[in-house]
Design a protein around this motif. Structure first.
Motif, PDB file in Angstrom:
ATOM      1  N   ALA A 276       0.835  -1.204   0.000  1.00  0.00           N
ATOM      2  CA  ALA A 276       0.000   0.000   0.000  1.00  0.00           C
ATOM      3  C   ALA A 276       0.865   1.247   0.000  1.00  0.00           C
ATOM      4  O   ALA A 276       0.604   2.209  -0.748  1.00  0.00           O
ATOM      5  CB  ALA A 276      -0.924  -0.009   1.211  1.00  0.00           C
ATOM      6  N   ARG A 277       1.896   1.244   0.811  1.00  0.00           N
ATOM      7  CA  ARG A 277       2.788   2.396   0.862  1.00  0.00           C
ATOM      8  C   ARG A 277       3.526   2.586  -0.454  1.00  0.00           C
ATOM      9  O   ARG A 277       3.732   3.714  -0.918  1.00  0.00           O
ATOM     10  CB  ARG A 277       3.768   2.232   2.018  1.00  0.00           C
ATOM     11  CG  ARG A 277       3.124   2.431   3.383  1.00  0.00           C
ATOM     12  CD  ARG A 277       4.065   2.116   4.519  1.00  0.00           C
ATOM     13  NE  ARG A 277       3.493   2.468   5.817  1.00  0.00           N
ATOM     14  CZ  ARG A 277       3.903   1.970   6.966  1.00  0.00           C
ATOM     15  NH1 ARG A 277       4.896   1.076   6.999  1.00  0.00           N
ATOM     16  NH2 ARG A 277       3.333   2.347   8.098  1.00  0.00           N
ATOM     17  N   ALA A 278       3.927   1.483  -1.081  1.00  0.00           N
ATOM     18  CA  ALA A 278       4.611   1.573  -2.368  1.00  0.00           C
ATOM     19  C   ALA A 278       3.686   2.155  -3.434  1.00  0.00           C
ATOM     20  O   ALA A 278       4.110   2.976  -4.260  1.00  0.00           O
ATOM     21  CB  ALA A 278       5.103   0.191  -2.787  1.00  0.00           C
ATOM     22  N   LEU A 279       2.439   1.735  -3.424  1.00  0.00           N
ATOM     23  CA  LEU A 279       1.468   2.266  -4.387  1.00  0.00           C
ATOM     24  C   LEU A 279       1.274   3.762  -4.194  1.00  0.00           C
ATOM     25  O   LEU A 279       1.196   4.527  -5.173  1.00  0.00           O
ATOM     26  CB  LEU A 279       0.128   1.533  -4.234  1.00  0.00           C
ATOM     27  CG  LEU A 279       0.091   0.078  -4.711  1.00  0.00           C
ATOM     28  CD1 LEU A 279      -1.193  -0.597  -4.250  1.00  0.00           C
ATOM     29  CD2 LEU A 279       0.217   0.008  -6.234  1.00  0.00           C
ATOM     30  N   LEU A 280       1.191   4.200  -2.946  1.00  0.00           N
ATOM     31  CA  LEU A 280       1.039   5.626  -2.677  1.00  0.00           C
ATOM     32  C   LEU A 280       2.277   6.398  -3.108  1.00  0.00           C
ATOM     33  O   LEU A 280       2.177   7.507  -3.646  1.00  0.00           O
ATOM     34  CB  LEU A 280       0.754   5.849  -1.187  1.00  0.00           C
ATOM     35  CG  LEU A 280      -0.649   5.432  -0.724  1.00  0.00           C
ATOM     36  CD1 LEU A 280      -0.722   5.394   0.795  1.00  0.00           C
ATOM     37  CD2 LEU A 280      -1.705   6.386  -1.284  1.00  0.00           C
TER      38      LEU A 280
END
Length: 294
Positions: A276-280
């Motif tokens: 999720a953090r990578a996508l953001l």
């Protein structure tokens, strides 16, 4: 005489009004602040358009003012971190007379244009910085000195005044004139002039943060829960955005260090926190884009 300083003839007997009429009069006059801001909506939108790419490129928001105007700048500045997790070092404020002037007037501080120049120059302004300069009169020397320093550095300058053709507005790259007119209590620009400035600052900073993906839909999703109130707010926002129940929202938030954005992506994409953090990161913090990214 400046319009903001000219005695109003409409309420010359204000001190004799019954309390109910006095209160209604003071409230009603505030509506003129809203009208003045609406009349300036076009230039306010232009300011946001010009500011966003600069701030996105690493620029800072810098507020400058004296007295009521300066305190309103400080207020907008300090609220950006708890509302949007905006870095403290990228929202700065200068108040004529220094920090102590927030609580007690420092006589003569606003008349020192040289100090205004020096205080702004000490922040080492850069081309991507956005400097908002507030003065109800539009001619406060401290603010004009800071304006000169900001222009010298090539920063984006936004002058906000409550009198037509005021120097702070005409000499800035963008001038926002809030023609609020005479005050019910003559000369007290802490009233509707101050209200109009507060509305403008709220509008500009909030619009910038929306464009920088600090808001998903109309939800304040880039805040972090640092106390019990904010924890409850984070859970409620996560539940609203995802449809999750309170227990699930709280559990995922805990795994995400209570970062609402990440929790939303985890719950809606059903991915690990790291993903999720990578996508953001890949979408410059946009929850909407992160939900669509393959």
């Amino acid at each position: 005489m400046l319009k903001t300083e000219t005695p109003s003839q409409e309420h010359a007997g204000l001190d004799q009004y019954p309390v109910a009429v006095l209160v209604e009069t003071l409230i009603a006059d505030q509506l003129n602040a809203v009208a003045a801001v609406r009349a300036a909506a076009g230039v306010i939108a232009a300011v946001v358009e010009a500011a966003v790419p600069r701030i996105a490129a690493g620029g800072r928001l810098i507020y400058v003012g004296a007295g009521t105007s300066g305190r309103l700048g400080v207020l907008d500045c300090v609220e950006l971190h708890p509302t949007f997790s905006w870095p403290h070092e990228r929202a700065l404020s200068l108040l004529a007379g220094g920090k102590g002037a927030m609580f007690q007037a420092v006589e003569g501080a606003e008349d020192d244009s040289k100090q205004g120049f020096l205080d702004l120059a000490a922040l080492l302004p850069r081309a991507n910085d956005v400097v908002m300069l507030l003065a109800a009169s539009g001619s406060t020397p401290y603010v004009l000195g800071a304006l000169d320093a900001a222009r010298t550095a090539g920063a984006l300058t936004v002058g906000i005044a409550n009198n037509v053709d005021a120097p702070v507005a005409t000499r800035a790259e963008f001038g926002i004139t809030l023609d609020t007119g005479q005050e019910v209590i003559s000369g007290s620009t802490r009233l509707k002039a101050g209200t109009s400035q507060k509305i403008v600052l709220n509008t500009i900073s909030s619009a910038i943060m929306v464009r920088l993906h600090k808001v998903h839909g109309n939800l304040m999703v880039d805040m972090k829960a640092t106390n019990a109130k904010l924890l409850r707010r984070a859970v409620a926002l996560t539940m609203h955005a995802t449809g999750a129940d309170a227990a699930s929202a709280h559990f995922v938030l805990e795994q995400c260090d209570y970062h609402v954005k990440a929790a939303i992506v985890v719950l809606l994409r059903q991915v690990p926190v790291a993903r999720a953090r990578a996508l953001l990161d890949q979408t410059e913090g946009s929850v909407r884009a992160a939900l669509l990214l393959q």
